[in-house]
Enzyme design. Structure first.
Site, PDB file in Angstrom:
ATOM      1  N   SER A 185       0.844  -1.190   0.000  1.00  0.00           N
ATOM      2  CA  SER A 185       0.000   0.000   0.000  1.00  0.00           C
ATOM      3  C   SER A 185       0.875   1.235   0.000  1.00  0.00           C
ATOM      4  CB  SER A 185      -0.904   0.018   1.240  1.00  0.00           C
ATOM      5  OG  SER A 185      -1.515   1.288   1.408  1.00  0.00           O
ATOM      6  N   TYR A 198      -1.363  -0.800  10.197  1.00  0.00           N
ATOM      7  CA  TYR A 198      -1.510  -1.137   8.776  1.00  0.00           C
ATOM      8  C   TYR A 198      -0.266  -0.712   8.000  1.00  0.00           C
ATOM      9  CZ  TYR A 198      -3.565  -1.291   4.091  1.00  0.00           C
ATOM     10  OH  TYR A 198      -3.818  -1.554   2.772  1.00  0.00           O
TER      11      TYR A 198
END
Length: 312
Positions: A185, A198
């Site tokens: 990401s 995350y």
């Protein structure tokens, strides 16, 4: 002395210009991928008969399953929710005519890999897409204000990638060919506050993939980390597509053109441009308290608007 300084600065300026020129030329491959290094239609099928996609029930995993099947691969779709998995598998099979095999597995549990490996035995696997992932908190928040820390995120975002890679890389190494795509990401490219867990888990995927590519590139195996920014998926609550936010289908179709472009790509031209722009933003800007408060305030207002008007 003055003449020496002039020559030195001229040399430094020339080297900087040359460096920028090389970077610009290399970036052209993302604008004209078909001209730079066109991936033939048979490329993916040449890797093997089957592709394995995790998190395949919806979002990017479902899109990768469709695109790889369109390119001639049979697909093993692995996901947690059986109903979504069966529906997606039926659509892929009926649309593309390729064989589809499904495996139900909850990657937040560490006990699923024996069953997965058993179901993959005997398959000629040429492509692995490690797509499954989860957010520790669906909305940005500070670490202590989030959910209790458990093993779910580590198992889903980190352990799944290492276990699935080790399982399938062994046969790729023996055949000296294969393609592994690991989904990271944009939030994993720097220490991202408000998404701390995350961001850290996705940073692991990036480092793991690049190091692994260095180990196995000489053996004919491509290992690439794909690092998207905005994609409209269930994880992003189907954010409205725009110039930056792509649909899952758009992103996957474009990202598969870049599989020979190096150990990391951002997946589409818009995200490649965004990544290079963000490189010029000092890290202290993202880490400042003002920036964090602005993000939290913006999301609060966004949620209030959604509650008042759930179907804009």
């Amino acid at each position: 002395m003055e003449a020496f300084q002039h020559q030195l600065f001229t040399l430094i300026g020339g080297l900087i210009c040359f460096y920028v020129l090389v970077k610009c030329i290399r970036f052209m491959k993302y604008i004209f991928p078909h001209m730079w290094s066109a991936v033939p239609q048979t490329f993916f099928r040449s890797m093997g008969e089957w592709a394995v996609v995790t998190g395949a029930g919806e979002g990017l995993g479902r899109a990768y399953s469709f695109e790889l099947a369109k390119r001639g691969l049979n697909v093993v779709m692995i996901s947690r929710t059986l109903e979504k998995l069966q529906r997606a598998a039926t659509e892929v099979e009926q649309t593309t005519g390729q064989k589809v095999k499904i495996i139900q597995a909850d990657f937040t549990k560490n006990s699923v890999y024996e069953n997965i490996e058993k179901n993959l035995q005997g398959l000629d696997i040429g492509v692995l897409v490690n797509n499954v992932g989860m957010l520790h908190n669906p909305l940005p928040c500070r670490f202590l204000n989030g959910s209790d820390i458990d093993e779910s995120l580590v198992n889903c975002n980190i352990i799944s990638v290492t276990k699935m890679t080790k399982m399938i890389l062994k046969q790729m190494e023996s055949r000296r060919k294969g393609l592994i795509l690991n989904l990271s990401s944009g939030l994993g490219t720097f220490p991202c506050p408000l998404y701390t867990m995350y961001s850290a888990s996705k940073a692991f995927i990036s480092t793991f993939s690049k190091a692994l590519q260095a180990e196995y590139k000489a053996k004919g195996i491509i290992i690439q980390v794909v690092t998207p920014y905005g994609v409209s998926t269930p994880m992003t609550r189907y954010q409205k597509p725009d110039l930056i936010t792509k649909t899952a289908e758009e992103f996957v179709s474009e990202s598969l053109q870049y599989v020979t472009f190096g150990d990391e790509v951002f997946g589409c031209l818009a995200h490649e441009v965004l990544a290079r722009v963000l490189q010029f933003v000092p890290l202290w800007v993202f880490h400042s308290n003002r920036f964090q408060e602005t993000v939290l305030h913006s999301f609060t207002n966004y949620l209030k608007k959604m509650w008042r008007n759930p179907n804009p």
